[in-house]
Design an enzyme around this catalytic site. Structure first.
Site, short mmCIF file in Angstrom:
data_model
loop_
_atom_site.label_atom_id
_atom_site.label_comp_id
_atom_site.label_asym_id
_atom_site.label_seq_id
_atom_site.Cartn_x
_atom_site.Cartn_y
_atom_site.Cartn_z
CE LYS A 160 -1.72 -10.92 7.29
NZ LYS A 160 -0.95 -11.18 6.06
CB THR A 181 1.31 -9.66 10.15
OG1 THR A 181 0.68 -10.93 10.32
CG2 THR A 181 1.54 -9.41 8.66
CE1 TYR A 234 8.85 10.12 15.70
CE2 TYR A 234 7.15 11.72 16.23
CZ TYR A 234 7.80 10.92 15.31
OH TYR A 234 7.38 10.91 14.01
CG ASP A 284 6.19 -13.38 5.27
OD1 ASP A 284 5.54 -13.38 6.33
OD2 ASP A 284 5.97 -12.58 4.33
CD GLU A 304 13.22 9.42 14.89
OE1 GLU A 304 14.26 10.06 15.15
OE2 GLU A 304 12.48 9.70 13.94
NE ARG A 355 -4.03 -3.84 9.50
CZ ARG A 355 -4.90 -4.76 9.13
NH1 ARG A 355 -5.98 -5.00 9.85
NH2 ARG A 355 -4.70 -5.47 8.05
C1 LIG Z 1 -0.25 -10.37 5.19
C2 LIG Z 1 1.11 -10.74 4.70
C3 LIG Z 1 2.14 -9.79 4.62
C4 LIG Z 1 1.92 -8.30 4.73
O1 LIG Z 1 1.39 -7.83 5.84
P1 LIG Z 1 0.75 -6.34 5.88
O2 LIG Z 1 0.65 -6.14 7.34
O3 LIG Z 1 -0.54 -6.44 5.16
O4 LIG Z 1 1.71 -5.41 5.23
C5 LIG Z 1 3.40 -10.23 4.28
N1 LIG Z 1 3.64 -11.52 4.02
C6 LIG Z 1 2.68 -12.45 4.05
C7 LIG Z 1 3.02 -13.87 3.74
C8 LIG Z 1 1.37 -12.09 4.37
O5 LIG Z 1 0.42 -13.01 4.38
#
Ligand SMILES: *Cc1c(COP(=O)(O)O)cnc(C)c1O
Length: 416
Positions: A228, A225, A53, A199, A55, A234
């Site tokens: 990807k 994220t 932990y 994003d 925090e 993750r």
């Molecule tokens: C995949 C994605 C997310 C969310 O990611 P998670 O890890 O699935 O919560 C947010 N914004 C965009 C543009 C995405 O493609």
């Protein structure tokens, strides 16, 4: 002293993991948001760091015993700042969606107006979609793509922003095959006094490799994220200018989360180190080349390709010209060992659960070392399956060919 292995403690889960490993190994993954984390990333993720932990942030924790964790988090943050050219980064968000929620918490009050690309045009749920908390607790004004060329219409974005004066303006996509004009978003945000959030969840790996424009110089805050195109575990991360660092950190913890997932942080640090290599730059370049080549091959076979091609790692296929809907096509492709997802196309006349299109991405196949010749084979297979989705013998034959190809191209992180 030795503890029993997973297959002894829990044979059911052990077998299911082995089954999934085999499925991932024997099939071609075309889901644009998925990838394979390396063995090194998985080792970090599966480590004792999950036990701790911590925090707070490095040197400002609420529990003792952070001698090691502080170093892990600082390594991850330092590598990411350098890789993306960012002033500040927070690596604690549990995933992309919580990272985005932290941005709302940092800059908005409930009821404030926010703008993002609509889901039906390739935007993400967390950019203000009505079923998401971001559409329920905030007043969402979605923008879309132009009917004529299915590209984001910056004039429409500007006009809507001037009319509705959003507090927060999102640029980011999950199913959009073109680059975004981050400079134009910046100037619109300035005109209306909005925070500009980019994003890059899908494209982070392309951005840090320099094969996609970076929003870092333009956006107030950049979320992503880590799993990807970035090929980490993750997780989520938030970059921002120094002036917003305190607000972002406070929003993530204690605003939204408790203890950070330190095993994930370590995996992100490893992924960042891998992304600093020339091999990763080559990888990202090939992802984009593969997507372009695959889109061209599908166009040549009479498929509708939204916007006529792609600049990034994915394409949206409109199956209308092939006389089949997205869902039965995706299901037939899955039986053939070609795993994709059905997807709405812009202005889709069909329903979201039964739309006209397929989304196809090249991050995973490129991680397996596939190049232009394999893209040609994949296009041919997709064409055969989509043309006769209920020909079981043909589909079984293709599944066998796919399996044979996959046997020659091991995927990172999987055991053979
Ligand atoms: C995949 C994605 C997310 C969310 O990611 P998670 O890890 O699935 O919560 C947010 N914004 C965009 C543009 C995405 O493609």
């Amino acid at each position: 002293m030795s503890e029993p292995n997973l297959n002894v403690v829990d044979p059911e889960i052990s077998r299911l993991i082995a089954d999934e490993n085999r499925r991932e190994f024997e099939t071609i993954r075309l889901i644009a948001s998925e990838n394979y984390a390396s063995h090194a990333v998985m080792q970090a993720t599966g480590s004792c760091l999950t036990n701790k932990y911590s925090e707070g942030y490095a040197k400002k924790r609420y529990y003792e015993g952070q001698q090691v964790i502080d170093q892990v988090e600082e390594l991850a943050c330092g590598r990411l700042r350098e890789l993306f050219g960012a002033e500040h980064v927070n690596v604690q968000p549990y995933s992309g969606s919580p990272a985005n929620l932290a941005v709302y918490l940092a800059f908005c009050n409930a009821g404030d107006t926010v703008m993002g690309l609509g889901l039906a045009s390739g935007g993400h749920l967390t950019h203000g979609h009505s079923v998401s908390i971001t559409g329920k607790y905030f007043k969402s004004i979605p923008y879309g793509v132009r009917r004529t060329d299915c590209r984001i219409d910056m004039d429409e974005v500007r006009a809507l922003a001037k009319e509705h004066r959003p507090k927060l303006l999102w640029a980011g996509t999950t199913a959009y095959p073109r680059t975004l004009d981050f400079a134009a978003f910046r100037s619109i945000a300035d005109e209306v006094g909005a925070i500009f959030a980019a994003d890059i969840a899908h494209i982070a790996g392309l951005v840090c490799a320099g094969v996609h424009p970076s929003p870092m110089a333009f956006a107030d805050v950049v979320t992503s994220t880590t799993h990807k195109t970035f090929r980490g575990p993750r997780g989520g991360m938030i970059f921002c200018k120094k002036e917003h660092a305190a607000a972002i950190d406070k929003a993530v913890f204690p605003g939204l989360q408790g203890g950070p997932h330190n095993h994930t942080t370590a995996g992100i640090a490893v992924a960042a180190k891998e992304a600093q290599t020339p091999a990763f730059k080559q990888y990202a370049t090939q992802v984009v080349t593969n997507a372009r080549v695959l889109a061209e091959a599908l166009l040549a076979r009479g498929f509708g390709v939204v916007t006529g091609g792609t600049d990034n790692h994915l394409m949206l296929i409109d199956l209308t010209s092939k006389g089949v809907a997205g869902k039965p096509a995706a299901q037939a492709l899955d039986r053939a060992g070609l795993v994709a997802n059905y997807n709405a196309v812009p202005f889709d006349p069909r329903k979201p659960f039964d739309p006209s299109g397929l989304r196809i991405g090249t991050p995973s196949v490129t991680s397996r070392g596939m190049k232009e010749p394999e893209m040609a084979r994949i296009a041919a297979w997709i064409d055969q399956v989509v043309s006769t989705p209920s020909d079981d013998a043909l589909i079984a034959g293709i599944a066998a060919e796919v399996k044979a190809l996959c046997a020659t191209l091991p995927a990172p992180g999987l055991t053979v």
